[in-house]
Motif scaffolding. Sequence first.
Motif, mmCIF file in Angstrom:
data_model
loop_
_atom_site.group_PDB
_atom_site.id
_atom_site.type_symbol
_atom_site.label_atom_id
_atom_site.label_comp_id
_atom_site.label_asym_id
_atom_site.label_seq_id
_atom_site.Cartn_x
_atom_site.Cartn_y
_atom_site.Cartn_z
ATOM 1 N N SER A 394 102.081 153.276 42.931
ATOM 2 C CA SER A 394 102.018 151.875 43.731
ATOM 3 C C SER A 394 100.439 151.508 42.816
ATOM 4 N N LEU A 395 99.542 152.323 42.942
ATOM 5 C CA LEU A 395 98.213 152.792 41.943
ATOM 6 C C LEU A 395 98.282 152.013 40.511
ATOM 7 N N ALA A 396 99.180 151.740 40.166
ATOM 8 C CA ALA A 396 99.502 152.037 38.699
ATOM 9 C C ALA A 396 99.325 150.906 37.969
ATOM 10 N N PHE A 397 99.061 149.399 39.063
ATOM 11 C CA PHE A 397 99.117 148.204 38.424
ATOM 12 C C PHE A 397 98.187 148.124 37.681
ATOM 13 N N PRO A 398 97.772 147.607 36.231
ATOM 14 C CA PRO A 398 96.733 147.583 36.022
ATOM 15 C C PRO A 398 95.416 146.939 36.546
ATOM 16 N N ALA A 399 95.037 147.455 36.768
ATOM 17 C CA ALA A 399 93.429 146.241 37.259
ATOM 18 C C ALA A 399 93.137 145.906 36.532
ATOM 19 N N SER A 400 92.980 146.167 34.665
ATOM 20 C CA SER A 400 92.194 145.711 33.641
ATOM 21 C C SER A 400 92.942 144.043 33.367
ATOM 22 N N VAL A 401 94.006 144.036 33.723
ATOM 23 C CA VAL A 401 94.938 142.335 33.310
ATOM 24 C C VAL A 401 94.335 141.837 34.750
ATOM 25 N N ASP A 402 93.887 141.912 35.979
ATOM 26 C CA ASP A 402 93.335 141.306 37.313
ATOM 27 C C ASP A 402 91.862 140.402 35.781
ATOM 28 N N SER A 403 91.756 139.263 37.310
ATOM 29 C CA SER A 403 90.230 138.406 36.603
ATOM 30 C C SER A 403 90.206 137.082 37.831
ATOM 31 N N ILE A 404 89.081 137.273 38.071
ATOM 32 C CA ILE A 404 88.188 136.071 39.212
ATOM 33 C C ILE A 404 87.410 135.768 39.014
ATOM 34 N N PRO A 405 87.055 133.888 39.115
ATOM 35 C CA PRO A 405 85.826 134.317 38.739
ATOM 36 C C PRO A 405 84.546 134.576 39.831
ATOM 37 N N THR A 406 83.159 134.778 38.896
ATOM 38 C CA THR A 406 82.392 134.843 39.922
ATOM 39 C C THR A 406 81.234 134.498 39.217
ATOM 40 N N SER A 407 79.722 133.920 39.955
ATOM 41 C CA SER A 407 78.290 133.619 39.828
ATOM 42 C C SER A 407 79.241 132.085 39.274
ATOM 43 N N ALA A 408 79.143 131.068 40.147
ATOM 44 C CA ALA A 408 79.266 129.620 40.028
ATOM 45 C C ALA A 408 80.462 129.460 38.933
ATOM 46 N N GLY A 409 81.403 130.204 37.952
ATOM 47 C CA GLY A 409 82.283 130.189 37.017
ATOM 48 C C GLY A 409 81.741 130.104 36.118
ATOM 49 N N GLN A 410 79.969 130.588 36.191
ATOM 50 C CA GLN A 410 79.281 131.554 34.966
ATOM 51 C C GLN A 410 80.058 132.147 34.145
ATOM 52 N N GLU A 411 80.582 133.440 34.981
ATOM 53 C CA GLU A 411 81.380 134.243 34.589
ATOM 54 C C GLU A 411 82.546 134.535 34.950
ATOM 55 N N ASP A 412 83.195 134.122 34.383
ATOM 56 C CA ASP A 412 84.776 133.272 34.257
ATOM 57 C C ASP A 412 86.201 134.333 34.514
ATOM 58 N N HIS A 413 85.313 135.655 33.942
ATOM 59 C CA HIS A 413 86.949 136.265 32.978
ATOM 60 C C HIS A 413 85.580 137.546 33.441
ATOM 61 N N VAL A 414 86.755 138.396 34.285
ATOM 62 C CA VAL A 414 85.847 140.061 34.257
ATOM 63 C C VAL A 414 87.443 141.118 34.115
ATOM 64 N N SER A 415 86.895 142.014 34.543
ATOM 65 C CA SER A 415 87.499 143.132 33.479
ATOM 66 C C SER A 415 87.577 143.834 35.254
ATOM 67 N N MET A 416 87.100 144.609 36.025
ATOM 68 C CA MET A 416 87.724 145.192 36.764
ATOM 69 C C MET A 416 87.796 147.341 36.469
ATOM 70 N N ALA A 417 86.513 146.410 35.642
ATOM 71 C CA ALA A 417 86.957 148.524 34.776
ATOM 72 C C ALA A 417 86.804 148.928 36.132
ATOM 73 N N PRO A 418 85.798 148.948 37.079
ATOM 74 C CA PRO A 418 84.731 150.028 38.169
ATOM 75 C C PRO A 418 86.382 150.774 38.780
ATOM 76 N N ILE A 419 87.456 149.349 39.403
ATOM 77 C CA ILE A 419 88.094 149.757 40.310
ATOM 78 C C ILE A 419 88.940 150.228 39.116
ATOM 79 N N ALA A 420 89.859 150.087 38.239
ATOM 80 C CA ALA A 420 90.154 150.769 37.896
ATOM 81 C C ALA A 420 90.291 152.084 36.808
ATOM 82 N N ALA A 421 88.535 152.595 37.282
ATOM 83 C CA ALA A 421 88.581 153.735 37.188
ATOM 84 C C ALA A 421 88.327 154.637 38.311
ATOM 85 N N ARG A 422 88.430 153.858 39.419
ATOM 86 C CA ARG A 422 88.056 154.413 40.894
ATOM 87 C C ARG A 422 89.810 155.093 40.965
ATOM 88 N N LYS A 423 90.489 153.768 40.305
ATOM 89 C CA LYS A 423 91.940 154.002 41.030
ATOM 90 C C LYS A 423 92.308 155.340 40.149
#
Length: 500
Positions: A394-423
């Motif tokens: 259940s934890l193996a779904f790759p966080a690295s293929v997820d993204s959510i825009p932040t900073s009013a769309g300036q940062e419109d693609h993010v890596s989710m690396a810390p979530i992948a690492a914690r998993k």
Amino acid sequence: MLILDPEAITLDTLRQLWLGAAVTLDDTAMQRVAASAAAVSRIVAGGDTVYGINTGFGLLANERIPAGRLAELQRNLILSHSCGLGEPLPRQVVRLMIVLKLLGLGRGHSGVRREVIDALQGLLARDAMPVIPAQGSVGASGDLAPLAHMTATLMGFGWIDLAGERLAAGEALARLGRSPLELGPKEGLALINGTQASTAIALDALFAAERVFGAALAAGALSVDALKGSVKPFDRRISLLRGQPGQIRVAGELARLLEGSGIVASHHRCGRVQDPYSFRCQPQVMGAALDLLANAARTLTIEAAAVTDNPIVFEDEHAAISGGNFHAQPVAFAADTITMALCEVGSLSERRTSVLVDPKMSGLPAFLVDDGGVNSGLMIPQVTAAALVSENKSLAFPASVDSIPTSAGQEDHVSMAPIAARKAATVARNTAGVVAIELITAAQGVDYHAPLATSEPLQALHARVRGLSPHLEADRYWADEMAALQAAVLAGELSGGFVL
């Protein structure tokens, strides 16, 4: 004391840093730091508008900040970004995170003064670890929140774990004899831009995975003898014909562990043709997992000393160029592959446990206990292993293929690396538990073949297992023994010194 050259970092060096070696940057690194700081001073004096030095941040990058408010800009940056939630990161992760930040700054492209380096090294020298919430970073624009919490403590805000005692940062600094740090131009951004939190968590997971993998190899070999399985699938010639490096190494290690086993010799000419895949295909499955871990190690070794803040200062050109090295996609991919590899290591281990407790498959007493019925034996430890393996899936779904825009769309693609690492770190702990259960099971299975003895290396492993979990005569309370063996796996006590 490790004297670190940030441009010559190896996986072995990182392993020593993870284990808590004392560190300092070498003289050449400090010369680069001074030159980079001087370049920032020239930029400020020249009056040019440069992102992060005399502008706002993110969507506010077009806001020019007057010289008289640059210190306020840096202070507000850190305070506004210190907004993490969740449980604190483990101390060994925080320590590694600080070291990685030193390595990145020591490359001489971040524009910080020596005072910043001294402040960070001062924390390490006195075992003063910032209390950093684990959640709040999406792994782009750097690990902003975790690194802001780290930086805030240097300024007297937040909390510091001083050799195990949690103190307000200001009080902790006073005990250390240090004044709160006042940040200069660019320094706040240099400290909170970067992938050091994600990379530190991922390295922590990688080194745990290394130990789990070594213990799983040993457990797999012991299970082969418990089953009276064949060693022919570990013939080096088979793996050489395929050519996969991990497979070749795993086959060789299994053959070495089983060499000289009296149990193997006892059934040399038996009529059994093939063992289940979880025994026979260990080189193929474990080898593929090993190749993933080796590739993750390569990526994380590179990232550990990378310059990942923004903008990047080029002292020889008197320039600061805004780019995107803070995007942690390489770390996210590496962490997810650690998770995938460990999932398969655990899955294979649980299947071997299942075979050994099944009398139809193993030829041994049901659940490896005498007087079955009154005794359940190893019935439910196998269920615990199955539960951990399913949780890993259940934890193996790759966080690295997820993204959510932040900073009013300036940062419109993010890596989710810390979530992948914690998993990955969670899966490492789970898999250590699965391997611990296999070790108990395999040791019990080997006991049924007495007076036949396994190989010398596996006899030593068997003795270490028995030191924590005695031979099962009748049902008893299991949880403490299983937890002790899980801890021994994570401590590297059962891995036979295996390293990637």
